[in-house]
Design a protein around this motif. Structure first.
Motif, PDB file in Angstrom:
ATOM      1  N   PHE A  19      69.125  62.045  65.567  1.00 24.28           N
ATOM      2  CA  PHE A  19      69.398  62.033  67.012  1.00 24.28           C
ATOM      3  C   PHE A  19      70.362  60.897  67.328  1.00 24.28           C
ATOM      4  N   ASP A  20      70.860  60.921  68.562  1.00 25.75           N
ATOM      5  CA  ASP A  20      71.848  59.933  68.984  1.00 25.75           C
ATOM      6  C   ASP A  20      71.126  58.663  69.453  1.00 25.75           C
ATOM      7  N   ALA A  21      70.872  57.775  68.510  1.00 30.09           N
ATOM      8  CA  ALA A  21      70.079  56.578  68.816  1.00 30.09           C
ATOM      9  C   ALA A  21      70.810  55.624  69.764  1.00 30.09           C
ATOM     10  N   ALA A  22      72.124  55.671  69.772  1.00 28.10           N
ATOM     11  CA  ALA A  22      72.879  54.717  70.598  1.00 28.10           C
ATOM     12  C   ALA A  22      72.696  54.994  72.081  1.00 28.10           C
ATOM     13  N   ASN A  23      72.452  56.253  72.437  1.00 25.97           N
ATOM     14  CA  ASN A  23      72.420  56.607  73.856  1.00 25.97           C
ATOM     15  C   ASN A  23      71.043  56.954  74.390  1.00 25.97           C
ATOM     16  N   GLN A  24      70.026  56.845  73.564  1.00 28.07           N
ATOM     17  CA  GLN A  24      68.699  57.148  74.104  1.00 28.07           C
ATOM     18  C   GLN A  24      67.600  56.430  73.333  1.00 28.07           C
ATOM     19  N   ASP A  25      66.601  56.081  74.078  1.00 30.01           N
ATOM     20  CA  ASP A  25      65.423  55.459  73.473  1.00 30.01           C
ATOM     21  C   ASP A  25      64.363  56.556  73.379  1.00 30.01           C
ATOM     22  N   PRO A  26      64.117  57.072  72.179  1.00 28.63           N
ATOM     23  CA  PRO A  26      63.197  58.209  72.067  1.00 28.63           C
ATOM     24  C   PRO A  26      61.750  57.819  72.338  1.00 28.63           C
ATOM     25  N   PHE A  27      61.490  56.493  72.408  1.00 26.39           N
ATOM     26  CA  PHE A  27      60.111  56.060  72.620  1.00 26.39           C
ATOM     27  C   PHE A  27      59.767  55.952  74.109  1.00 26.39           C
ATOM     28  N   GLU A  28      60.750  56.264  74.966  1.00 25.95           N
ATOM     29  CA  GLU A  28      60.498  56.226  76.405  1.00 25.95           C
ATOM     30  C   GLU A  28      59.831  57.543  76.824  1.00 25.95           C
ATOM     31  N   LEU A  29      58.923  57.461  77.775  1.00 26.47           N
ATOM     32  CA  LEU A  29      58.184  58.651  78.197  1.00 26.47           C
ATOM     33  C   LEU A  29      59.126  59.723  78.756  1.00 26.47           C
ATOM     34  N   PHE A  30      58.915  60.936  78.336  1.00 27.74           N
ATOM     35  CA  PHE A  30      59.707  62.116  78.749  1.00 27.74           C
ATOM     36  C   PHE A  30      61.168  62.032  78.322  1.00 27.74           C
ATOM     37  N   ARG A  31      61.474  61.103  77.404  1.00 32.82           N
ATOM     38  CA  ARG A  31      62.844  61.006  76.913  1.00 32.82           C
ATOM     39  C   ARG A  31      62.888  61.768  75.588  1.00 32.82           C
ATOM     40  N   ARG A  32      63.452  62.938  75.597  1.00 35.40           N
ATOM     41  CA  ARG A  32      63.471  63.756  74.383  1.00 35.40           C
ATOM     42  C   ARG A  32      64.676  63.414  73.539  1.00 35.40           C
ATOM     43  N   ALA A  33      64.442  63.412  72.233  1.00 34.47           N
ATOM     44  CA  ALA A  33      65.559  63.156  71.332  1.00 34.47           C
ATOM     45  C   ALA A  33      66.550  64.314  71.350  1.00 34.47           C
ATOM     46  N   HIS A  34      66.052  65.484  71.724  1.00 35.45           N
ATOM     47  CA  HIS A  34      66.918  66.680  71.713  1.00 35.45           C
ATOM     48  C   HIS A  34      66.755  67.397  73.044  1.00 35.45           C
ATOM     49  N   PRO A  35      67.304  66.844  74.105  1.00 33.01           N
ATOM     50  CA  PRO A  35      66.987  67.352  75.434  1.00 33.01           C
ATOM     51  C   PRO A  35      67.499  68.755  75.741  1.00 33.01           C
ATOM     52  N   ARG A  36      68.582  69.171  75.163  1.00 32.73           N
ATOM     53  CA  ARG A  36      69.145  70.463  75.583  1.00 32.73           C
ATOM     54  C   ARG A  36      69.128  71.501  74.464  1.00 32.73           C
ATOM     55  N   ASP A  37      68.265  71.273  73.475  1.00 31.59           N
ATOM     56  CA  ASP A  37      68.234  72.272  72.409  1.00 31.59           C
ATOM     57  C   ASP A  37      67.017  73.176  72.597  1.00 31.59           C
ATOM     58  N   GLY A  38      66.756  73.988  71.630  1.00 30.01           N
ATOM     59  CA  GLY A  38      65.699  74.968  71.797  1.00 30.01           C
ATOM     60  C   GLY A  38      64.346  74.514  71.282  1.00 30.01           C
ATOM     61  N   TYR A  39      64.202  73.214  70.992  1.00 29.97           N
ATOM     62  CA  TYR A  39      62.940  72.752  70.432  1.00 29.97           C
ATOM     63  C   TYR A  39      61.889  72.573  71.512  1.00 29.97           C
ATOM     64  N   ASP A  40      60.635  72.781  71.127  1.00 28.98           N
ATOM     65  CA  ASP A  40      59.520  72.590  72.053  1.00 28.98           C
ATOM     66  C   ASP A  40      59.312  71.105  72.333  1.00 28.98           C
ATOM     67  N   GLY A  41      58.500  70.850  73.354  1.00 28.45           N
ATOM     68  CA  GLY A  41      58.084  69.461  73.601  1.00 28.45           C
ATOM     69  C   GLY A  41      58.650  68.920  74.906  1.00 28.45           C
ATOM     70  N   VAL A  42      57.937  67.917  75.431  1.00 28.69           N
ATOM     71  CA  VAL A  42      58.353  67.338  76.716  1.00 28.69           C
ATOM     72  C   VAL A  42      58.732  65.861  76.576  1.00 28.69           C
ATOM     73  N   GLY A  43      58.683  65.326  75.378  1.00 29.19           N
ATOM     74  CA  GLY A  43      59.088  63.920  75.193  1.00 29.19           C
ATOM     75  C   GLY A  43      57.964  62.934  75.438  1.00 29.19           C
ATOM     76  N   VAL A  44      56.774  63.286  74.974  1.00 30.05           N
ATOM     77  CA  VAL A  44      55.630  62.400  75.180  1.00 30.05           C
ATOM     78  C   VAL A  44      55.158  61.778  73.864  1.00 30.05           C
ATOM     79  N   GLY A  45      55.291  62.518  72.766  1.00 28.44           N
ATOM     80  CA  GLY A  45      54.706  62.115  71.484  1.00 28.44           C
ATOM     81  C   GLY A  45      55.088  60.719  71.041  1.00 28.44           C
ATOM     82  N   LEU A  46      56.392  60.399  71.041  1.00 36.00           N
ATOM     83  CA  LEU A  46      56.820  59.087  70.562  1.00 36.00           C
ATOM     84  C   LEU A  46      56.382  57.968  71.519  1.00 36.00           C
TER      85      LEU A  46
END
Lengths: 388, 143
Positions: free
Chosen positions: A324-351
């Motif tokens: 993922f693009d680590a420079a532009n996003q913190d994947p550990f932030e709530l609801f911040r998905r590492a892959h926001p516009r792709d077809g993967y499941d998830g809401v960005g809570v796990g990390l």
């Protein structure tokens, strides 16, 4: 003259007197000599107050008594010990000198040892006073720090209460919202079934959007619920077999492993000081991501390992996924998905949950990633038998 | 060094006919006490003596001028300075004379004028003794 040591200013209008006093004092003290009271005041103004003044009384310009009066009147100089050293022999002179605030009065001709002893005594007294003041200042600072610490503690207590209330509110709100959102999904799906083939294309799209959005809302609320209760569920820390926790997580992810045809390798994993459920949850989220975010057509390869780092165990979960693009996003932030516009499941809570749980366990988490090549997620947990 | 110096004056020093302040034959300056006080620092003693000579170069003259002018405050000031230097050089007789002149002049006592006149002579005598002492090679002997 000594390089260090107390500074003594000597004022006398006769050069031989200055010479004799300088010779007497210079082995033990720094000595500066002046010819009258005015010069002495100028010197103090230029270089600051000395540690002690030895002064004649009868001097041209400004005499010793007037000089003493001026020194004792000024806040910056009133604490300088003053010894009069005079040939005046009337008892009234000594009394007058002392009444002006001088600390001592020595008659000329003086006995060298007596002058030295009195100088030493006065300097010792001055040093004692300085130390007492220093201690008083330190005590005052300490009291101020204690007061600040007390205020900070009160603030922390209040924030803790507020935080706890906020967590409770979040939990209740999420919990209560989840049920209606699930109902919405269920009835939406029932409508999809019962109206299948009966709706115009546009209406069908609308209904599908309603169901998809309701489903997304259900997942989001579920994420909030999980996030809000993640540290609250933490039990007492105890020795936990991280290998067992990791295996339990893999078991739960069995279906995903099978469908993605993933290969998973597990190194030797240690016992750590943790909460077993929390550790399982962390493994489940990280392994789930590693399996889920694989490149199209490339079977996931996941490697789990651990190595000792001082008082901690550092775990690594490496994958060959999308990265993922680590420079532009913190994947550990709530609801911040590492892959926001792709077809993967998830809401960005796990990390975000992993980060929160690890903070509660006294550990930390971070990631290294390369887009298109894979990611390495690291986290630390305390080794068994060590106190935080 | 390795040699013993002798005082240039063979006969004992005698001050003016005095009034009991000086003992006949006694030195104007107690050189033994002075050298003992600054034992090990002969250079300092030289420096001190030179300073005293400079400080009091015009003292006798000034004192006599003050006597002529019956300027008692001036006599007080000069006597006070002589008293102080006499103390530094262990010249007790001179110090006592200066003390007496200072006291009398402070009280505006006419006899203070005569005492100041005597003091002027004593100062000259004292400075002469200091000069002679300085002529000795590094104060190798006592006067």
């Amino acid at each position: 003259m000594m390089a260090n040591g107390p500074l003594i200013l000597v004022a006398d209008d006769q050069a031989d007197n200055l010479l004799v006093l300088e010779e007497l004092l210079e082995d033990r003290y720094r000595v500066l000599c002046v010819g009258d009271g005015l010069q002495l005041l100028d010197l103090i103004e230029e270089f600051g107050p000395p540690d002690l003044i030895l002064m004649d009384v009868v001097m041209p310009g400004m005499d010793g008594f007037e000089t003493c009066r001026q020194l004792k009147a000024a806040p910056a100089t009133r604490d300088i010990p003053i010894i009069f050293l005079s040939g005046l022999d009337g008892s009234g002179d000594e009394e007058f000198g002392l009444s002006l605030g001088a600390d001592d009065f020595i008659h000329k001709p003086f006995v060298a040892a007596v002058v030295l002893a009195r100088v030493r005594n006065l300097l010792a007294r001055k040093e004692a006073v300085r130390q007492e003041r220093q201690i008083a200042v330190m005590e005052s600072q300490l009291a101020e720090q204690r007061q600040q610490a007390q205020m900070q503690q009160q603030l922390i207590d209040r924030l803790t209460i507020l935080n706890s209330e906020l967590e409770r509110f979040t939990y209740i709100a999420a919990h209560d919202l989840r049920e209606p959102s699930r109902t919405l999904v269920n009835y939406g799906q029932l409508l999809q079934k019962s109206l299948a083939g009966k709706l115009a294309s546009t209406e069908q799209d609308y209904l599908d959007h309603v169901v998809a959005s309701a489903r997304h809302m259900y997942d989001l609320v579920g994420g909030v619920l999980e996030f809000s209760r993640s540290p609250a569920n933490l039990g007492v820390l105890q020795p936990v077999d991280s290998g067992e926790a990791c295996q339990a997580a893999l078991d739960r992810l069995g279906g995903l492993i099978e469908t993605s045809e993933a290969s998973v390798s597990i190194g030797t994993l240690p016992w750590v000081e943790a909460d077993p459920m929390a550790l399982l949850q962390i493994f489940q989220h990280l392994l789930g991501n590693a399996l889920k975010f694989h490149r199209p057509g490339v079977a996931p390869k996941v490697a789990i390992s651990a190595e000792r780092q001082d008082e901690d165990w550092q775990f690594c979960i490496a994958d060959n996924g999308t990265g993922f693009d680590a420079a532009n996003q913190d994947p550990f932030e709530l609801f911040r998905r590492a892959h926001p516009r792709d077809g993967y499941d998830g809401v960005g809570v796990g990390l975000a949950v992993c980060k929160r749980l690890l903070q509660a366990l006294g550990g930390r988490i971070w990631a290294e990633t390369t887009l298109g090549e894979g990611s390495r997620f690291y986290f630390t947990v305390k080794a068994v038998g060590l106190e935080g | 060094m390795g040699q013993v110096s002798k005082a240039p004056e063979a006969r004992p020093m005698v001050t003016r006919p005095c009034d009991g302040l000086y003992l006949e034959g006694a030195p104007v300056v107690d050189w033994v006490s002075l050298e003992s006080r600054y034992g090990g620092k002969p250079q300092f003693v030289v420096r001190l003596l030179k300073t005293v000579l400079q400080v009091h170069e015009a003292t006798a003259e000034n004192l006599r001028a003050a006597v002529r002018a019956e300027d008692f405050p001036r006599i007080v000031l000069i006597s006070h300075g002589v008293k102080s230097s006499a103390g530094n050089l262990f010249a007790d007789g001179l110090r006592v004379r200066a003390l007496r002149a200072e006291h009398l002049a402070r009280d505006n006592d006419p006899s203070g004028l005569a005492e100041a006149e005597l003091l002027a002579g004593d100062v000259e005598h004292w400075l002469g003794a200091v000069q002679r002492r300085m002529a000795l090679p590094m104060f190798g002997s006592s006067q």
